[in-house]
Design an enzyme around this catalytic site. Structure first.
Site, PDB file in Angstrom:
ATOM      1  N   ARG A   1       0.854  -1.180   0.000  1.00  6.92           N
ATOM      2  CA  ARG A   1       0.000   0.000   0.000  1.00  6.92           C
ATOM      3  C   ARG A   1       0.889   1.228   0.000  1.00  6.92           C
ATOM      4  O   ARG A   1       1.738   1.381   0.868  1.00  6.92           O
ATOM      5  CB  ARG A   1      -0.874  -0.036   1.255  1.00  6.92           C
ATOM      6  CG  ARG A   1      -2.054   0.868   1.195  1.00  6.92           C
ATOM      7  CD  ARG A   1      -3.106   0.481   2.219  1.00  6.92           C
ATOM      8  NE  ARG A   1      -2.620   0.490   3.590  1.00  6.92           N
ATOM      9  CZ  ARG A   1      -3.330   0.919   4.619  1.00  6.92           C
ATOM     10  NH1 ARG A   1      -4.547   1.353   4.435  1.00  6.92           N
ATOM     11  NH2 ARG A   1      -2.854   0.886   5.836  1.00  6.92           N
TER      12      ARG A   1
ATOM     13  N   THR B   1      -0.831   7.621  -0.899  1.00  9.57           N
ATOM     14  CA  THR B   1      -2.125   7.571  -1.601  1.00  9.57           C
ATOM     15  C   THR B   1      -3.027   6.464  -1.047  1.00  9.57           C
ATOM     16  O   THR B   1      -4.224   6.454  -1.323  1.00  9.57           O
ATOM     17  CB  THR B   1      -1.911   7.286  -3.098  1.00  9.57           C
ATOM     18  OG1 THR B   1      -1.336   5.973  -3.220  1.00  9.57           O
ATOM     19  CG2 THR B   1      -0.984   8.292  -3.739  1.00  9.57           C
TER      20      THR B   1
ATOM     21  N   ASP C   1      -1.551  -2.393  12.933  1.00 13.69           N
ATOM     22  CA  ASP C   1      -1.034  -2.973  11.689  1.00 13.69           C
ATOM     23  C   ASP C   1      -0.844  -4.475  11.881  1.00 13.69           C
ATOM     24  O   ASP C   1       0.042  -4.916  12.618  1.00 13.69           O
ATOM     25  CB  ASP C   1       0.302  -2.310  11.314  1.00 13.69           C
ATOM     26  CG  ASP C   1       0.787  -2.771   9.945  1.00 13.69           C
ATOM     27  OD1 ASP C   1       0.934  -4.001   9.744  1.00 13.69           O
ATOM     28  OD2 ASP C   1       1.005  -1.922   9.074  1.00 13.69           O
TER      29      ASP C   1
ATOM     30  N   ASP D   1       2.709  -5.926  11.025  1.00 10.71           N
ATOM     31  CA  ASP D   1       3.716  -5.578  12.033  1.00 10.71           C
ATOM     32  C   ASP D   1       3.512  -6.387  13.308  1.00 10.71           C
ATOM     33  O   ASP D   1       4.470  -6.861  13.920  1.00 10.71           O
ATOM     34  CB  ASP D   1       3.659  -4.082  12.368  1.00 10.71           C
ATOM     35  CG  ASP D   1       4.328  -3.225  11.297  1.00 10.71           C
ATOM     36  OD1 ASP D   1       5.030  -3.801  10.438  1.00 10.71           O
ATOM     37  OD2 ASP D   1       4.146  -2.004  11.319  1.00 10.71           O
TER      38      ASP D   1
HETATM   39  N1  URA Z   1      -4.105  -2.765   7.561  1.00 11.21           N
HETATM   40  C1  URA Z   1      -3.820  -3.090   8.843  1.00 11.21           C
HETATM   41  O1  URA Z   1      -2.929  -3.900   9.103  1.00 11.21           O
HETATM   42  N2  URA Z   1      -4.534  -2.501   9.828  1.00 11.21           N
HETATM   43  C2  URA Z   1      -5.510  -1.605   9.606  1.00 11.21           C
HETATM   44  O2  URA Z   1      -6.131  -1.120  10.552  1.00 11.21           O
HETATM   45  C3  URA Z   1      -5.796  -1.278   8.257  1.00 11.21           C
HETATM   46  C4  URA Z   1      -5.087  -1.866   7.264  1.00 11.21           C
END
Ligand code: URA
Length: 209
Positions: free
Chosen positions: A104, A108, A200, A203
């Site tokens: 991602r 953007t 995330d 992560d």
């Molecule tokens: N991707 C993630 O890992 N967490 C989110 O909250 C949104 C996208």
């Protein structure tokens, strides 16, 4: 229109609360994602077709049920999707696994495909596309576009946490795809994170920042 199902089994809700907690460390996060994925696979496979076969028990000949229908392939969207593969494989061990890499753009928030490696028969398999977070829906939509271009017709999307924005976008783009989620959260924030969410997922699964 495909199915939209929140799999809110008490065990799944309980486990989701564990991993939402910011104090949950990598080891437990990974183990619990694995467990939730397995429990979700149990629910998702509920409508798998079965047929009668004749077997011999130690006592008599007997007609019993066996799975029939399409073979399964699990397609994790890299990288966080990998965290859901082993749990599903515990219940569907013969499934093949295809990988699709999306990243991602931080500014953007647009997804880009950088890697794809699929089993050569995805057109005849039931595909379970997995990604823990359905946020904007961008990665899921692009991954499914890519699979359909390669002939896939039978696709279910499986995530842990979804945002209403992502569900709508995915259903608008791919109305034929069934969506299974363990939770439907409130909204996306300005950085594209699901609220309340769990942060995330990649992560937290892999211990990166
Ligand atoms: N991707 C993630 O890992 N967490 C989110 O909250 C949104 C996208």
């Amino acid at each position: 229109m495909g199915k939209f199902q929140v799999i809110d089994h008490p065990l799944i809700q309980h486990k989701l609360t564990i991993i939402r907690d910011k104090n949950c460390g990598t080891k437990v996060f990974r183990e619990v994602v694995d467990e939730i994925a397995m429990l979700m696979a149990y629910e998702i496979s509920r409508d798998m077709p079965v047929e009668d076969i004749e077997i011999e028990t130690p006592i008599v000949k007997s007609v019993q049920k066996t799975l029939t229908g399409k073979k399964v392939a699990i397609i994790p969207i890299l990288r966080a999707g990998i965290g859901m593969v082993d749990g599903i494989l515990e219940l569907i061990p013969a499934a093949k696994v295809g990988h699709i890499g999306m990243y991602r753009d931080e500014e953007t928030l647009e997804p880009h495909e950088y890697f794809i490696k699929m089993p050569d028969d995805i057109d005849s398999r039931q595909l379970l596309v997995v990604d823990p977070m359905l946020a904007t829906g961008g990665s899921a939509i692009m991954a499914i576009d890519s699979l359909k271009k390669r002939g896939a017709t039978n696709i279910k999307f499986v995530c842990l946490v979804s945002a209403p924005e992502g569900v709508k976008a995915l259903r608008d783009a791919h109305p034929d795809v069934d969506i299974y989620t363990a939770a439907l959260d409130d909204h996306l924030n300005e950085n594209g994170y699901i609220v309340p969410g769990l942060g995330d997922a990649g992560d937290r699964l892999f211990g990166t920042k």
